[in-house]
Write an enzyme that holds these catalytic residues in place. Structure first.
Site, mmCIF file in Angstrom:
data_model
loop_
_atom_site.group_PDB
_atom_site.id
_atom_site.type_symbol
_atom_site.label_atom_id
_atom_site.label_comp_id
_atom_site.label_asym_id
_atom_site.label_seq_id
_atom_site.Cartn_x
_atom_site.Cartn_y
_atom_site.Cartn_z
ATOM 1 N N CYS A 115 39.960 30.884 37.252
ATOM 2 C CA CYS A 115 41.195 30.392 36.626
ATOM 3 C C CYS A 115 41.266 30.786 35.156
ATOM 4 O O CYS A 115 40.244 30.960 34.491
ATOM 5 C CB CYS A 115 41.244 28.873 36.706
ATOM 6 S SG CYS A 115 41.103 28.263 38.375
ATOM 7 N N ARG A 135 40.606 38.112 35.169
ATOM 8 C CA ARG A 135 39.670 37.118 35.695
ATOM 9 C C ARG A 135 39.854 36.906 37.195
ATOM 10 O O ARG A 135 38.999 36.303 37.846
ATOM 11 C CB ARG A 135 39.874 35.781 34.973
ATOM 12 C CG ARG A 135 39.594 35.869 33.499
ATOM 13 C CD ARG A 135 40.155 34.692 32.754
ATOM 14 N NE ARG A 135 39.436 33.464 33.026
ATOM 15 C CZ ARG A 135 38.342 33.065 32.405
ATOM 16 N NH1 ARG A 135 37.844 33.816 31.453
ATOM 17 N NH2 ARG A 135 37.753 31.938 32.703
ATOM 18 N N TRP A 158 42.583 30.506 40.635
ATOM 19 C CA TRP A 158 41.755 31.174 41.647
ATOM 20 C C TRP A 158 41.267 30.044 42.554
ATOM 21 O O TRP A 158 40.472 29.206 42.149
ATOM 22 C CB TRP A 158 40.590 31.887 40.960
ATOM 23 C CG TRP A 158 39.747 32.708 41.879
ATOM 24 C CD1 TRP A 158 40.052 33.927 42.413
ATOM 25 C CD2 TRP A 158 38.427 32.382 42.348
ATOM 26 N NE1 TRP A 158 39.004 34.372 43.188
ATOM 27 C CE2 TRP A 158 38.002 33.451 43.169
ATOM 28 C CE3 TRP A 158 37.574 31.308 42.164
ATOM 29 C CZ2 TRP A 158 36.772 33.465 43.787
ATOM 30 C CZ3 TRP A 158 36.338 31.315 42.787
ATOM 31 C CH2 TRP A 158 35.946 32.393 43.595
ATOM 32 N N ASN A 193 40.255 24.628 34.674
ATOM 33 C CA ASN A 193 39.388 25.678 35.205
ATOM 34 C C ASN A 193 38.062 25.017 35.544
ATOM 35 O O ASN A 193 37.490 24.338 34.688
ATOM 36 C CB ASN A 193 39.199 26.775 34.142
ATOM 37 C CG ASN A 193 38.154 27.799 34.547
ATOM 38 O OD1 ASN A 193 37.812 27.923 35.721
ATOM 39 N ND2 ASN A 193 37.635 28.534 33.584
ATOM 40 N N GLY A 194 37.584 25.165 36.776
ATOM 41 C CA GLY A 194 36.305 24.561 37.152
ATOM 42 C C GLY A 194 36.463 23.697 38.389
ATOM 43 O O GLY A 194 37.420 23.855 39.149
ATOM 44 N N GLU A 202 23.868 48.598 44.811
ATOM 45 C CA GLU A 202 24.988 48.532 43.868
ATOM 46 C C GLU A 202 26.151 49.415 44.342
ATOM 47 O O GLU A 202 27.313 49.008 44.291
ATOM 48 C CB GLU A 202 24.509 48.941 42.463
ATOM 49 C CG GLU A 202 25.585 49.066 41.402
ATOM 50 C CD GLU A 202 26.443 47.806 41.204
ATOM 51 O OE1 GLU A 202 26.103 46.746 41.727
ATOM 52 O OE2 GLU A 202 27.487 47.928 40.539
ATOM 53 N N LYS A 233 29.849 47.972 45.228
ATOM 54 C CA LYS A 233 31.042 48.495 44.551
ATOM 55 C C LYS A 233 32.079 48.939 45.565
ATOM 56 O O LYS A 233 33.252 48.629 45.449
ATOM 57 C CB LYS A 233 30.601 49.680 43.671
ATOM 58 C CG LYS A 233 31.380 49.887 42.436
ATOM 59 C CD LYS A 233 30.869 49.122 41.233
ATOM 60 C CE LYS A 233 30.733 47.656 41.466
ATOM 61 N NZ LYS A 233 30.028 46.937 40.449
ATOM 62 N N GLU A 249 33.661 45.867 47.428
ATOM 63 C CA GLU A 249 34.554 44.963 46.698
ATOM 64 C C GLU A 249 35.919 45.554 46.410
ATOM 65 O O GLU A 249 36.898 44.813 46.358
ATOM 66 C CB GLU A 249 33.888 44.370 45.437
ATOM 67 C CG GLU A 249 33.680 45.261 44.265
ATOM 68 C CD GLU A 249 33.042 44.514 43.068
ATOM 69 O OE1 GLU A 249 32.230 45.146 42.375
ATOM 70 O OE2 GLU A 249 33.352 43.343 42.821
ATOM 71 N N HIS A 293 13.734 50.067 61.797
ATOM 72 C CA HIS A 293 13.292 48.768 62.322
ATOM 73 C C HIS A 293 14.457 47.950 62.858
ATOM 74 O O HIS A 293 14.353 46.734 62.993
ATOM 75 C CB HIS A 293 12.516 48.000 61.247
ATOM 76 C CG HIS A 293 11.261 48.703 60.844
ATOM 77 N ND1 HIS A 293 10.158 48.790 61.649
ATOM 78 C CD2 HIS A 293 10.959 49.421 59.731
ATOM 79 C CE1 HIS A 293 9.208 49.500 61.053
ATOM 80 N NE2 HIS A 293 9.681 49.901 59.883
ATOM 81 N N LYS A 324 36.799 37.911 38.083
ATOM 82 C CA LYS A 324 35.927 38.604 37.141
ATOM 83 C C LYS A 324 34.793 37.711 36.684
ATOM 84 O O LYS A 324 33.653 38.131 36.593
ATOM 85 C CB LYS A 324 36.746 39.076 35.936
ATOM 86 C CG LYS A 324 35.932 39.816 34.883
ATOM 87 C CD LYS A 324 35.416 41.136 35.425
ATOM 88 C CE LYS A 324 34.607 41.915 34.420
ATOM 89 N NZ LYS A 324 33.813 42.977 35.095
HETATM 90 C C1 AGP Z 1 30.549 43.193 40.021
HETATM 91 O O1 AGP Z 1 31.267 44.312 40.373
HETATM 92 C C2 AGP Z 1 31.003 41.940 40.556
HETATM 93 N N1 AGP Z 1 32.377 41.747 40.320
HETATM 94 C C3 AGP Z 1 30.107 40.718 40.446
HETATM 95 O O2 AGP Z 1 29.085 40.936 41.357
HETATM 96 C C4 AGP Z 1 29.484 40.323 39.083
HETATM 97 O O3 AGP Z 1 28.562 41.288 38.684
HETATM 98 C C5 AGP Z 1 28.834 38.942 39.208
HETATM 99 O O4 AGP Z 1 29.817 37.988 39.530
HETATM 100 C C6 AGP Z 1 28.089 38.513 37.980
HETATM 101 O O5 AGP Z 1 28.923 38.389 36.868
HETATM 102 P P1 AGP Z 1 28.334 38.271 35.414
HETATM 103 O O6 AGP Z 1 27.608 39.546 35.123
HETATM 104 O O7 AGP Z 1 29.519 38.060 34.526
HETATM 105 O O8 AGP Z 1 27.387 37.102 35.403
#
Ligand code: AGP
Length: 609
Positions: A2, A27, A74, A100-101, A482, A486, A489, A505, A604
């Site tokens: 949020c 965000r 969110w 937010n929260g 990674e 990527k 997502e 395995h 974000k």
């Molecule tokens: C990365 O592409 C992601 N959107 C996500 O995994 C992110 O790295 C994770 O939420 C951690 O965020 P931070 O580095 O702000 O703690």
């Protein structure tokens, strides 16, 4: 996550709130809304979907007034919908709240308030706050908010207005970020600095357990118990252009292309001019403290966790100290063995990730020293850690993290070298060699960015598929994880990353004719083993795209297509091999017509557990 904005001043608040919300779009959100004091009283407009939906509603029915709050939601409690969107209000419609929260005890409060006659219309925890404040109100909104907060458990940031006191805006921070912007005859609140940067550079950063009361002419900071606080204003010296797209189609692409600069800035003056030593004045550990470290725990989420996997290999190889890497949401619940001789490294781009912050607090509670690697100066993680290495990647807006990840790798390289030189676990010659390779990385990344055509073509190919695999050994495996995250997502293609030797395995059963497999083979010591695994995949019909170091022709013969990465020191290959994988995710997402910068369901900054 949020986003909150708020304005009190002499201008029309609606455009200021909307602009602020646009700056917080990065965000992640699924609905938006604003509440403004108008001549007809407190009026609210809110809508599910993108800000454009709310904007068109406001064009049809503008809200005129000089005080207002705005929100991008969110969803946590209740699906994305008009009614669940913020701002929320009470039955009298005299109070309005953005939040937010999470309020953990909202069901208990809801039952209590329902018994008193309050009627709720949404599924959210936030609506409970507006009713609770209304219930406690006895002519002083600050007092009512303080009393309400005493009753609430969880993590939250709030913006609160009441029609009874149209010249005050109240803000609260408890474990979710909130800043106050100070202008002339006008003041602001925001979840992040870009929301208010167009109007002022003078900012107060609220700490946990603090609140602010804003009027047109001033800001009072106080604890939640009402004790006044005096604090220096923080002057923001970066500008919005840094956070804009600068001619790129998407923030993600811009941020991928900013990596050479991010590498240079993160190394900055942390390497001695003669290239023999790493200098980290921000790490306040004495040589004796470093010699006393028995083990290291690296704790983070998502991409930052993947950087931590590389950090583990780097620290173990350079400093010969045992390292464990944990996903932050698991760490504190597995009763980890943390002692005062444990160094806990938390990694977080935003510095506000709730799981990472909780892990940091658990580590401190157990007496460990905590080092933070973060991209945000003044973030919660940065403020609560004992030592901080800032990654100078600049603001990262795209939800998919790129330059923050690679800058975290650079931070680990620097810290690993720093430990090695203090512990004398490596020769000065070896340290000099790694530093020399480190300094070459920015221009090697420039070179890779110039080779994006092969990746673009391959992206068109995999965009047609529903499932694919990444394989690699050692640090290549960590990079495969990674690359896979990527791609998932932002392209929404199912993909899995496997340690190449582990495939046989079980997962090999999924390899069939034509399935794309991306094989990373930049770990020369493991090359032959990786080639054997690639052959196992090829024999079952898999179509392999290989990533090799230049000069390793044998790999070219084993795969269907090959992409070469410049040679570097074996410890540093991840900083190069991840770049084509970032581009691959970007171009695949583009080929599928997805919203690259704001992928579905994601935020974000994840400030809830
Ligand atoms: C990365 O592409 C992601 N959107 C996500 O995994 C992110 O790295 C994770 O939420 C951690 O965020 P931070 O580095 O702000 O703690």
């Amino acid at each position: 996550m949020c986003g909150i904005v708020g304005y009190i001043g002499n201008r029309n608040s609606q455009p200021i709130l909307l602009e602020g919300l646009k700056k917080l779009e990065y965000r992640g959100y699924d609905s938006a809304g604003v509440a403004v004091f108008t001549e007809q009283g407190l009026k609210i407009q809110k809508a599910k979907g993108r800000l454009a939906v709310l904007e068109s509603q406001l064009v049809a029915a503008p809200l005129d007034g000089t005080i207002g709050i705005g929100h991008t939601r969110w969803a946590t409690h209740g699906k994305p919908s008009d009614v669940n969107s913020h701002p929320h209000t009470d039955n009298s419609m005299k109070f309005s709240v953005v939040h937010n929260g999470i309020i953990e005890n909202y069901m208990t409060l809801k039952e209590e308030l329902t018994a008193k006659g309050h009627r709720f219309v949404s599924e959210t925890d936030t609506e409970v706050i507006s009713h609770l404040i209304a219930d406690l109100y006895q002519g002083d909104i600050v007092r009512a908010v303080q009393q309400a907060v005493q009753r609430m458990t969880g993590a939250f940031a709030l913006g609160v207005l009441t029609e009874y006191e149209p010249d005050r805006l109240v803000a609260v921070r408890l474990a979710s970020p909130l800043i106050i912007g100070v202008g002339e005859g006008e003041n602001f609140i925001g979840s992040d600095i870009p929301a208010i940067l167009e109007y002022t550079r003078q900012v107060y950063i609220l700490n946990d357990g603090e609140m602010a009361v804003l009027t047109r002419d001033g800001v009072e900071l106080m604890t939640l118990e009402g004790n006044f606080i005096s604090r220096e204003l923080f002057h923001v010296d970066w500008d919005l252009i840094t956070a804009e797209k600068a001619g790129f189609d998407h923030f993600m692409l811009k941020e991928i292309y900013e990596q050479p600069k991010a590498y240079k800035d993160t190394m900055g003056s942390r390497i001695s001019p003669d290239g023999t030593r790493v200098v980290l004045p921000e790490v306040g550990m004495s040589a004796e403290t470093i010699r006393g470290i028995r083990n290291v725990h690296i704790v983070a989420c998502g991409t930052a966790y993947h950087a931590g996997l590389i950090g583990k290999s780097v620290i173990e190889k350079l400093a010969r100290i045992p390292v464990e890497t944990d996903v932050a949401s698991e760490y504190r619940y597995r009763a980890p063995i943390i002692t005062p001789e444990t160094l806990v490294i938390v990694v977080s781009q935003s510095g506000e990730t709730a799981d990472t912050l909780a892990a940091l607090r658990e580590a401190k509670r157990c007496g460990a020293r905590v080092l933070a690697i973060t991209n945000v100066v003044g973030s919660s993680v940065a403020r609560e850690a004992d030592d901080v290495i800032v990654t100078w990647a600049g603001p990262e807006i795209a939800v998919a993290s790129t330059k923050a990840y690679t800058s975290q790798l650079v931070a680990f390289y620097l810290f690993g070298l720093y430990l090695a030189q203090t512990l004398e676990s490596q020769t000065t010659e070896y340290i000099r060699e790694v530093i020399a390779a480190l300094r070459l990385l920015p221009e090697q990344v420039e070179y890779l960015l110039g080779q994006s055509e092969t990746v673009k073509e391959y992206a068109k190919h995999i965009a047609q598929h529903q499932s694919l695999f990444f394989i690699g050994r050692g640090m290549d495996y960590a990079v495969a994880l990674e690359g896979s995250l990527k791609l998932k997502e932002i392209s929404y293609i199912h993909s899995e990353a496997y340690a190449a030797g582990e495939l046989k395995h079980g997962t090999l059963a999924l390899i069939e004719e034509g399935i794309p497999v991306i094989a990373l083979a930049t770990q020369e010591a493991l090359l032959e083993k990786t080639i054997s695994n690639i052959k196992e995949v090829k024999a079952r019909g898999g179509r392999v795209f290989g990533l090799a170091l230049s000069g390793n022709e044998e790999l070219g013969k084993a795969v269907d297509e090959v992409y070469t990465v410049p040679r570097t020191h074996p410890l540093l290959t991840a900083a190069l091999s991840v770049v084509p994988l970032q581009l691959l995710a970007y171009y695949t997402s583009l080929a599928r017509g997805n919203d690259v910068d704001k992928p579905r369901n994601l935020a974000k900054s994840v400030t809830v557990e």
